[in-house]
Design a protein around this motif. Structure first.
Motif, short mmCIF file in Angstrom:
data_model
loop_
_atom_site.label_atom_id
_atom_site.label_comp_id
_atom_site.label_asym_id
_atom_site.label_seq_id
_atom_site.Cartn_x
_atom_site.Cartn_y
_atom_site.Cartn_z
N PRO A 118 0.81 -1.23 0.00
CA PRO A 118 0.00 0.00 0.00
C PRO A 118 0.84 1.27 0.00
O PRO A 118 0.47 2.26 -0.65
N SER A 140 0.54 4.39 -2.76
CA SER A 140 0.35 5.80 -2.38
C SER A 140 1.47 6.67 -2.93
O SER A 140 1.23 7.78 -3.41
N ARG A 168 -9.04 7.72 -4.65
CA ARG A 168 -8.89 7.66 -3.19
C ARG A 168 -9.56 6.41 -2.63
O ARG A 168 -9.03 5.77 -1.72
N ASN A 169 -10.71 6.07 -3.16
CA ASN A 169 -11.39 4.85 -2.70
C ASN A 169 -10.58 3.60 -3.06
O ASN A 169 -10.54 2.63 -2.28
N LEU A 198 -7.33 3.41 -3.26
CA LEU A 198 -6.23 3.33 -2.30
C LEU A 198 -6.72 2.84 -0.95
O LEU A 198 -6.08 2.00 -0.30
N ARG A 199 -7.88 3.34 -0.52
CA ARG A 199 -8.42 2.94 0.77
C ARG A 199 -8.78 1.45 0.76
O ARG A 199 -8.53 0.73 1.73
N ALA A 200 -9.35 0.99 -0.34
CA ALA A 200 -9.70 -0.43 -0.44
C ALA A 200 -8.46 -1.31 -0.41
O ALA A 200 -8.44 -2.39 0.20
N ASN A 201 -7.39 -0.85 -1.05
CA ASN A 201 -6.14 -1.61 -1.04
C ASN A 201 -5.58 -1.72 0.38
O ASN A 201 -5.11 -2.78 0.79
N ARG A 202 -5.65 -0.62 1.13
CA ARG A 202 -5.14 -0.65 2.51
C ARG A 202 -5.98 -1.59 3.38
O ARG A 202 -5.45 -2.26 4.27
N ARG A 203 -7.29 -1.64 3.13
CA ARG A 203 -8.14 -2.54 3.90
C ARG A 203 -7.80 -4.00 3.60
O ARG A 203 -7.81 -4.86 4.49
N ARG A 204 -7.51 -4.27 2.34
CA ARG A 204 -7.19 -5.66 1.95
C ARG A 204 -5.80 -6.08 2.44
O ARG A 204 -5.61 -7.21 2.88
N THR A 246 -1.57 -1.91 6.58
CA THR A 246 -0.61 -0.83 6.37
C THR A 246 0.74 -1.08 7.03
O THR A 246 1.59 -0.18 7.09
#
Length: 414
Positions: free
Chosen positions: A106, A110, A139-140, A142-148, A151
């Motif tokens: 992630p 970014s 942005r969504n 990136l956020r989805a990648n961090r959730r999967r 971090t």
């Protein structure tokens, strides 16, 4: 004839030259070439003065990183037949999924988006033009990648002090103590010991370590010293800072300076080594016994006296490189393992050596300070971290031992 003669020269031109992969292109030229090759023909020209001032405001390392990231993005655009400039939000989401599919972290995703945004601003596209990197879709993604993926970032293997600081026997693997013991007493060994000792005490980034100069050292009356750090990653404007150096490190640095003859300029430099074996004397040979097609027949005719083994150390004039520093750490680690100073062998040894990097000293000192009960704010200030949160990332587990719960409950729940 046995024996060895050790000589030293302060002459960078005498160092053997490594083979270059090609002419080194200035980082500004490389970045501009990368961007220019991807711009559409109908795009309005950017302000030359704006580009010039933008480049002046960036560190060379930042520009090199942007150029490398752009190479990857532009290569993907060519394969997918997508325009790199201006990039659309859907294309960026596809690119992010491509990177995730290749196993990129992630933090890398970014950074790639930040790179693309910087390149767009450089050619005159700003936030008011609606940069695709700021689009909710991106942005969504990136956020989805961090959730999967989470971090948590992989960190450099720490080089902690060990020895007197390892009171609980918790430090495993390579330590500064072991590596210092593995350093020899010749010019290369004295340099390596000074490099390790000073770098650990001051918690230096590799850019700070390679920039250290003789004039930056300020000895104190008690044998310790101060090291001036004119500029760093978190001090691009050059406000400057100071780092404390222990008496032991000051002695090691002084031994290196005396041995190398360095009086000013870069503190840590390349050491070239030329080893020549001893040779027995060769008696003169009669002329009639020398074949007519013999090369160097004059030498056979005269003979040659015995020569002693000789080692010549050539001290360079320029500072070590980032790659050179990393190679030194790994070479000394291997020597420490060969000397039995660490209990690692086989595949684990190869993995442990490969995990060492130019950041290992800084991470090791951070963890040692946390283990000693120091708080994140003080550590961040001492090591010039951008924030206590950054320091805590490298000592999260060790910091638990000195947090509020451990200090209060440790007195009553025994």
């Amino acid at each position: 004839m046995t024996g060895e003669i050790v000589t030293h020269r302060l002459d960078g031109s005498a160092l053997p030259q490594r083979r270059a992969r090609g002419a080194t292109e200035p980082v500004d030229a490389r970045l501009l070439r990368t961007i220019a090759a991807a711009l559409p023909a109908d795009m309005p020209p950017a302000s030359a003065l704006g580009v010039e001032t933008a480049l002046e405001a960036m560190a060379d390392a930042t520009k090199a990183a942007i150029a490398a990231d752009l190479d990857c993005f532009i290569g993907w655009c060519v394969e997918e037949k997508r325009p790199p400039f201006p990039a659309g939000p859907e294309d960026l989401v596809r690119y992010l999924r491509h990177l995730e599919g290749k196993g990129k972290k992630p933090a890398t995703l970014s950074r790639r988006m930040a790179t693309i945004a910087s390149a767009h601003r450089l050619v005159g596209l700003s936030e008011k033009d609606g940069l695709a990197t700021d689009h909710p879709m991106v942005r969504n993604a990136l956020r989805a990648n961090r959730r999967r993926k989470g971090t948590v970032q992989r960190q450099a293997a720490p080089l902690r002090y060990g020895g007197a600081l390892d009171t609980q026997g918790e430090v495993k693997g390579f330590t500064i103590t072991a590596l210092l013991e593995a350093c020899g007493g010749d010019a290369q060994g004295l340099r390596d010991a000074a490099l390790l000792s000073l770098g650990y005490d001051a918690g230096l980034r590799v850019s700070e370590l390679t920039a250290a100069a003789v004039s930056h050292l300020e000895p104190e009356a008690d044998g310790s010293g101060l090291l001036a750090i004119p500029r760093s990653k978190t001090d691009q404007l050059g406000s400057g800072s100071w780092a404390w150096i222990s008496p032991e490190s000051m002695r090691r640095v002084q031994a290196w300076l005396v041995e190398s003859g360095i009086e000013d300029g870069p503190l840590f430099r390349r050491v070239g080594i030329d080893r020549r074996r001893a040779r027995a004397s060769v008696p003169p040979q009669p002329y009639h016994s020398i074949p007519g097609n013999t090369r160097h027949w004059q030498e056979r005719l005269r003979g040659a006296p015995a020569t002693r083994a000789q080692v010549t150390y050539t001290i360079g004039e320029t500072s070590l490189t980032r790659q050179g520093v990393c190679a030194i750490y790994r070479r000394i680690a291997l020597a420490a393992a060969d000397a039995g100073l660490v209990d690692i062998s086989g595949a684990k040894l190869s993995e442990a050596i490969a995990a060492l990097s130019t950041h290992s000293l800084r991470v090791g000192l951070t963890q040692d300070l946390f283990a000693a009960g120091e708080d994140g704010a003080g550590i961040a200030l001492t090591l010039r971290w951008s924030s206590p949160a950054t320091a805590l990332r490298y000592g999260r587990k060790l910091a638990v031992r000195s947090n509020a719960a451990s200090r209060v409950l440790g007195k009553v729940r025994t």
